[in-house]
Design a protein around this motif. Sequence first.
Motif, PDB file in Angstrom:
ATOM      1  N   UNK A 190      -6.346   6.518   8.989  1.00 50.27           N
ATOM      2  CA  UNK A 190      -7.287   5.635   8.199  1.00 50.27           C
ATOM      3  C   UNK A 190      -7.198   4.155   8.891  1.00 50.27           C
ATOM      4  N   UNK A 191      -8.310   3.321   8.352  1.00 46.18           N
ATOM      5  CA  UNK A 191      -8.474   1.898   8.960  1.00 46.18           C
ATOM      6  C   UNK A 191      -7.846   0.989   8.066  1.00 46.18           C
ATOM      7  N   UNK A 192      -7.539   0.049   8.611  1.00 47.53           N
ATOM      8  CA  UNK A 192      -6.837  -1.148   7.743  1.00 47.53           C
ATOM      9  C   UNK A 192      -7.749  -1.522   6.517  1.00 47.53           C
ATOM     10  N   UNK A 193      -7.455  -1.772   5.307  1.00 46.72           N
ATOM     11  CA  UNK A 193      -6.068  -2.252   5.230  1.00 46.72           C
ATOM     12  C   UNK A 193      -4.999  -1.193   4.613  1.00 46.72           C
ATOM     13  N   UNK A 194      -5.767  -0.024   4.097  1.00 46.53           N
ATOM     14  CA  UNK A 194      -4.812   0.841   3.609  1.00 46.53           C
ATOM     15  C   UNK A 194      -4.248   2.004   4.646  1.00 46.53           C
ATOM     16  N   UNK A 195      -4.781   1.961   5.597  1.00 44.20           N
ATOM     17  CA  UNK A 195      -4.486   3.262   6.831  1.00 44.20           C
ATOM     18  C   UNK A 195      -3.577   2.492   7.792  1.00 44.20           C
ATOM     19  N   UNK A 250       0.850  -1.078  -0.099  1.00 45.75           N
ATOM     20  CA  UNK A 250       0.001   0.096   0.045  1.00 45.75           C
ATOM     21  C   UNK A 250       0.886   1.199  -0.077  1.00 45.75           C
ATOM     22  N   UNK A 251       0.313   2.491  -0.352  1.00 43.75           N
ATOM     23  CA  UNK A 251       1.220   3.592  -0.315  1.00 43.75           C
ATOM     24  C   UNK A 251       1.083   4.031   1.210  1.00 43.75           C
ATOM     25  N   UNK A 252       2.249   4.523   1.557  1.00 40.06           N
ATOM     26  CA  UNK A 252       2.330   4.989   3.038  1.00 40.06           C
ATOM     27  C   UNK A 252       1.152   5.881   3.354  1.00 40.06           C
ATOM     28  N   UNK A 253       0.598   5.907   4.367  1.00 44.37           N
ATOM     29  CA  UNK A 253      -0.656   6.353   4.826  1.00 44.37           C
ATOM     30  C   UNK A 253      -0.740   6.362   6.193  1.00 44.37           C
ATOM     31  N   UNK A 254      -0.428   7.659   7.088  1.00 43.96           N
ATOM     32  CA  UNK A 254      -0.404   7.415   8.438  1.00 43.96           C
ATOM     33  C   UNK A 254      -1.935   7.375   9.346  1.00 43.96           C
TER      34      UNK A 254
END
Length: 132
Positions: A80-85, A74-78
């Motif tokens: 938000x929820x799983x999966x992309x956060x 995933x792109x780095x994202x500090x």
Amino acid sequence: MTGDEMLVGGARFAQELREAGTEVEELGDEHIMIPRYHVLDGKCKGLRVDIGIVVPPDFPLSPPGGPHVHQLIHPNNPNGPHPSGHVHASKDHSVHFKDRWQYWSRPFPNWKSGARNAVRYMEYVQALWESQ
């Protein structure tokens, strides 16, 4: 556990996984790596990735944080929820996992309510892959 019951931290985590038949590399500083981890379910099914774990020194009292993954899923994202956060560059969270590693900040829920061991933790990691 067949070995020294007094082991704690990364050494104990690694030993428990070896006893369960998992290949483990101890990197020092409470860091372990599971090379060529096989993702069994989810959209990444069949993928082989290296998984890094930073084990707290008081394991099994405390669980490891989330896994470090040696592939940019995933792109780095500090936020938000799983999966992309809550996906971070591992270099900011580890002395061993650096380039092309991601840290998935996923605290283990309800650690005290079940068996406190490495096998249970890795079942949790597999569940994270299933929900990708």
